[in-house]
Design a protein around this motif. Structure first.
Motif, PDB file in Angstrom:
ATOM      1  N   ALA A 129       0.676  -1.319   0.021  1.00  0.00           N
ATOM      2  CA  ALA A 129      -0.075  -0.200   0.068  1.00  0.00           C
ATOM      3  C   ALA A 129       0.812   1.353  -0.099  1.00  0.00           C
ATOM      4  O   ALA A 129       0.578   2.259  -0.737  1.00  0.00           O
ATOM      5  CB  ALA A 129      -1.033  -0.045   1.289  1.00  0.00           C
ATOM      6  N   LEU A 130       2.063   1.428   0.718  1.00  0.00           N
ATOM      7  CA  LEU A 130       2.970   2.239   0.834  1.00  0.00           C
ATOM      8  C   LEU A 130       3.494   2.665  -0.517  1.00  0.00           C
ATOM      9  O   LEU A 130       3.427   3.680  -0.817  1.00  0.00           O
ATOM     10  CB  LEU A 130       3.924   2.031   1.806  1.00  0.00           C
ATOM     11  CG  LEU A 130       4.853   3.095   2.313  1.00  0.00           C
ATOM     12  CD1 LEU A 130       4.017   4.212   2.791  1.00  0.00           C
ATOM     13  CD2 LEU A 130       6.028   2.862   3.233  1.00  0.00           C
ATOM     14  N   GLN A 133       0.905   4.078  -2.707  1.00  0.00           N
ATOM     15  CA  GLN A 133       0.472   5.429  -2.319  1.00  0.00           C
ATOM     16  C   GLN A 133       1.622   6.506  -2.720  1.00  0.00           C
ATOM     17  O   GLN A 133       1.252   7.579  -3.237  1.00  0.00           O
ATOM     18  CB  GLN A 133       0.317   5.477  -0.795  1.00  0.00           C
ATOM     19  CG  GLN A 133       0.028   6.753  -0.009  1.00  0.00           C
ATOM     20  CD  GLN A 133       0.449   6.821   1.454  1.00  0.00           C
ATOM     21  OE1 GLN A 133       1.391   6.167   1.814  1.00  0.00           O
ATOM     22  NE2 GLN A 133      -0.351   7.710   2.108  1.00  0.00           N
ATOM     23  N   TYR A 160      -4.073   4.940   0.821  1.00  0.00           N
ATOM     24  CA  TYR A 160      -3.354   3.693   1.422  1.00  0.00           C
ATOM     25  C   TYR A 160      -4.533   2.956   2.408  1.00  0.00           C
ATOM     26  O   TYR A 160      -4.229   1.963   2.509  1.00  0.00           O
ATOM     27  CB  TYR A 160      -2.508   4.537   2.265  1.00  0.00           C
ATOM     28  CG  TYR A 160      -1.861   3.775   3.335  1.00  0.00           C
ATOM     29  CD1 TYR A 160      -0.632   3.186   2.901  1.00  0.00           C
ATOM     30  CD2 TYR A 160      -2.203   3.702   4.749  1.00  0.00           C
ATOM     31  CE1 TYR A 160       0.044   2.088   3.732  1.00  0.00           C
ATOM     32  CE2 TYR A 160      -1.664   2.711   5.652  1.00  0.00           C
ATOM     33  CZ  TYR A 160      -0.316   1.954   5.028  1.00  0.00           C
ATOM     34  OH  TYR A 160       0.337   1.129   5.868  1.00  0.00           O
TER      35      TYR A 160
END
Length: 264
Positions: A129-130, A133, A160
């Motif tokens: 997710a990071l 993002q 995120y």
């Protein structure tokens, strides 16, 4: 400049974190039950406990998100009354209010995955997710109008949280064969919260009479909570047992019985 904008984003994030903290505390209280059932290899009851935990979290996060969205400016005027940044900070809070629901779900699913011994799943999902993002933020900064910079930060915070929901949801389906019920968990609380959104008009009306932001906000929030409470009972979104799981649940059940809103 950038620093000032970052500060304003920070204020909006801080406020949006308040309901997330409440639902996280509630979620962690439900975890021992889930890990206990899982340890006994009772998958059906584990899934039931997860469903109940998600339901309880949604009953609080959805109205919190809607309330925060419609009353963003009055809330910001109470907490951070700087006139110069009030419009930006309140519109950022309005955007970020969506993240309350996603963060509540992802925090809960993190805890559930850990309680069934899948300690690596949330870490791997957070890393994915990071990366996505960061890529999303970079793309917006490069290709879109930079004057909307603060909003890009807000959008990536939502992105995120949303990605964590999706990835953790996939992990729960895989390890627990868990599928979330939609109607009573999400749809009915959303409908009840939409009606509760009338709090904005209540606030405006009281403000016209009293010209006090704090008093108008307080009355609007109390009435909004009452409207939401009545609506979830009228829509049959919550059972007596589910209500008892909420903070002050037994008191809520007593009120619901007195007002004849609770269907036995």
């Amino acid at each position: 400049g950038v620093a000032a904008h970052t500060g304003i984003v920070g204020k909006a994030v801080k406020v949006s974190n308040i309901p997330i903290a409440l639902s996280s505390a509630m979620a962690s209280a439900l975890i021992p039950g889930i890990s206990g059932e899982y340890a006994k290899k009772n998958l059906k009851e584990t899934r039931n406990q997860v469903a109940r935990a998600v339901k309880a979290t949604m009953l609080i996060s959805i109205p919190a998100a809607v309330g925060m969205g419609v009353l963003a400016k009055p809330v910001m005027l109470v907490l951070y009354p700087q006139k110069a940044s009030i419009d930006l900070s309140s519109s950022l809070l309005m955007v970020l209010s969506v993240s309350v629901i996603f963060y509540a779900v992802s925090t809960l699913s993190n805890a559930v995955l850990q309680s069934i011994g899948r300690l690596n799943s949330p870490v791997i999902n957070a890393a994915i997710a990071l990366v996505l993002q960061t890529a999303g933020l970079a793309a917006m900064i490069i290709f879109l109008d930079e004057s909307y910079g603060p909003y890009y930060y807000a959008v990536t915070i939502i992105l995120y949280a949303f990605l964590m929901c999706v990835l953790n949801g996939a992990a729960l389906r895989k390890h627990l064969r868990y599928k979330q019920e939609i109607g009573r968990t999400f749809v009915r609380p959303v409908l009840a919260s939409a009606v509760m959104g009338a709090a904005f008009f209540i606030y405006q009306g009281i403000y016209l009479l009293l010209h006090s932001n704090l008093v108008s906000l307080f009355v609007a929030v109390v009435l909004a909570a009452a409207i939401y409470f009545v609506m979830i009972l009228l829509l049959g979104a919550v059972t007596e047992d589910e209500m008892k799981m909420l903070p002050k649940g037994y008191l809520l059940v007593k009120i619901a019985r007195k007002t004849r809103l609770l269907r036995s």
